[in-house]
Design a protein around this motif. Structure first.
Motif, PDB file in Angstrom:
ATOM      1  N   ALA A 362       0.829  -1.218   0.000  1.00 20.75           N
ATOM      2  CA  ALA A 362       0.000   0.000   0.000  1.00 20.75           C
ATOM      3  C   ALA A 362       0.858   1.261   0.000  1.00 20.75           C
ATOM      4  N   ILE A 363       1.969   1.221   0.750  1.00 20.25           N
ATOM      5  CA  ILE A 363       2.780   2.433   0.826  1.00 20.25           C
ATOM      6  C   ILE A 363       3.965   2.398  -0.135  1.00 20.25           C
ATOM      7  N   GLY A 364       4.212   1.267  -0.757  1.00 16.27           N
ATOM      8  CA  GLY A 364       5.267   1.160  -1.760  1.00 16.27           C
ATOM      9  C   GLY A 364       6.677   1.257  -1.195  1.00 16.27           C
ATOM     10  N   ILE A 365       6.879   0.716   0.006  1.00 14.11           N
ATOM     11  CA  ILE A 365       8.206   0.716   0.629  1.00 14.11           C
ATOM     12  C   ILE A 365       8.549  -0.704   1.068  1.00 14.11           C
ATOM     13  N   GLU A 366       9.836  -1.070   0.933  1.00 20.87           N
ATOM     14  CA  GLU A 366      10.233  -2.412   1.365  1.00 20.87           C
ATOM     15  C   GLU A 366      10.406  -2.470   2.872  1.00 20.87           C
ATOM     16  N   GLU A 367      10.237  -3.671   3.440  1.00 24.49           N
ATOM     17  CA  GLU A 367      10.201  -3.838   4.887  1.00 24.49           C
ATOM     18  C   GLU A 367      11.471  -3.329   5.583  1.00 24.49           C
ATOM     19  N   ASN A 368      12.649  -3.673   5.053  1.00 27.56           N
ATOM     20  CA  ASN A 368      13.892  -3.256   5.744  1.00 27.56           C
ATOM     21  C   ASN A 368      14.088  -1.737   5.683  1.00 27.56           C
ATOM     22  N   ILE A 369      13.642  -1.135   4.601  1.00 30.61           N
ATOM     23  CA  ILE A 369      13.764   0.325   4.478  1.00 30.61           C
ATOM     24  C   ILE A 369      12.827   1.017   5.453  1.00 30.61           C
TER      25      ILE A 369
END
Ligand code: ZN
Length: 419
Positions: A362-369
């Motif tokens: 939904a937010i377009g960000i990867e988990e580690n970032i």
């Protein structure tokens, strides 16, 4: 052969072997004696023929419609249109089992019953084209029934794979229905009383890629269904259908056969998503699956991560002894993303909660970032940034509606984001 009497058969065998009819007769008598009356003369003749290496002539083949009570030593052929489950019984302290099936040729159909070791010796499946040799025709409850005579045999001529009926193609009042589907929901089983009889039923939802239907398993089949979990794929044979409160419903009565299978059926989410309609936010109902579409108008404050069980992904509680999961007992924690937004369409706005990978999508960000960012500037600032970056982002979401027990407001739980 039904039209040869014993004397004719003996002289035929004598002619084929070069022995005298007397020799043949004594061989037959010896068999009858050996089996102390358990063997009919026909059966003894058959054994002698076999021992003398006489190829069993092809038996007379009878059309199913022409079968008459008392016929024996004949053969029938046809296609198996229904197979009933194995039944075990206890007769005078002796355990036994039987399995029946329906054989169909172009003239009619008849029930064939296999007893005891025959059940394992001749595994039969719906769709098999078979020849049954050396049968007996009996009357049972005024209906003709076929059993295998001594040395009777089932030969499978052709294995036609019967495709399960698509759930969308089920019509009212069908019998011997075979379907394949995934159990989507199980409803609590119920005990019931009807007159003298007590019984039990378990209803469930079954889905394939064509439809989701309501199914009910009765009595011992209810016990069987109870063992399965939501999400399991099962094959059902010999069910029947009835028009009910939920349209055409599938019923699993005493002759139904339920099997777990590795055959492929789309995942629960895929199935639901495909069969769920796009709805306006105002039209969503509590407990109902829906697809909604709208724009993000704000991000709710929160921690963006919460702790779950590393084994099953369910919520866990932290104790002085360590972490405890309701499912798994003692366990280790894992962080799982969580996010709530307000989504608006032209009818209303609603709070939508995302968990796990759906948050990141939904937010377009990867988990580690995301984790790094939170460590660096804190969750509150990350949410502020998100409020600017993804404001008015369009989302299409498959999920279900629930009522928040604190606020009494409708909320939407996202199960999957649709691209
Ligand atoms: Zn767990």
């Amino acid at each position: 052969m039904i039209d040869l009497n014993t004397t004719e058969l003996i002289s035929q065998i004598a002619g084929q072997t070069g022995k005298t009819p007397e020799e043949i007769k004594s061989l037959i008598d010896a068999k009858v004696q050996k089996f102390s009356g358990l063997l009919t003369e026909q059966g003894a003749i058959y054994m002698v023929q076999k021992e003398l290496g006489l190829k069993q002539e092809t038996m007379e083949q009878i059309a199913i419609n022409d079968l008459k009570e008392g016929m024996k030593g004949i053969e029938i052929k046809g296609e198996i249109t229904a197979v009933f489950p194995v039944k075990e019984f206890d007769k005078n302290g002796k355990k036994g089992k039987l399995r029946s099936f329906i054989l169909n040729d172009s003239t009619g159909e008849v029930r064939v019953t296999l007893w005891n070791e025959q059940v394992d010796q001749f595994p039969v499946t719906r769709g098999n084209e078979i020849i049954i040799t050396n049968i007996f025709v009996k009357l049972y409850n005024d209906t003709k029934q076929v059993t295998l005579g001594f040395n009777g045999k089932i030969e499978i001529k052709n294995k036609k794979e019967i495709m399960p009926t698509k759930l969308a193609e089920l019509k009212s009042a069908m019998s011997s229905v075979g379907v394949l589907g995934r159990i989507m929901r199980k409803f609590p089983c119920k005990d019931f009383e009807s007159g003298e009889r007590k019984g039990k039923l378990c209803s469930f939802q079954l889905a394939d890629e064509s439809a989701i239907i309501r199914a009910t398993a009765w009595n011992e089949k209810a016990d069987e269904i109870e063992k399965y979990n939501e999400g399991d794929v099962i094959e059902i044979e010999n069910a029947y259908t009835k028009e009910g409160r939920f349209g055409v419903e599938l019923h699993l009565g005493y002759s139904a056969d339920i099997k777990e299978t590795t055959k492929s059926v789309p995942s629960q989410i895929e199935l639901l998503k495909d069969q769920t309609e796009l709805k306006k936010i105002t039209d969503t109902n509590e407990g109902e699956n829906a697809v909604i579409e709208g724009k993000i108008i704000s991000i709710e404050k929160g921690n963006l991560f919460y702790t779950v069980c590393s084994k099953c992904g369910k919520k866990i509680t932290s104790t002085t002894e360590g972490y405890l999961c309701d499912n798994c007992g003692e366990t280790t924690p894992k962080k799982n993303p969580v996010l709530s937004i307000i989504l608006k369409d032209d009818s209303a706005s609603i709070k939508v909660s995302f968990f796990g990978k759906n948050v990141l999508k939904a937010i377009g960000i990867e988990e580690n970032i995301l984790e790094e960012k939170i460590n660096l500037i804190g969750a509150e600032k990350v949410i502020e940034e998100l409020n600017e970056n993804i404001f008015e982002k369009k989302l299409k979401i498959f999920g279900y509606t629930k009522i928040n027990s604190f606020s009494g407001n409708k909320e939407f739980i996202a199960r999957e984001l649709i691209e």
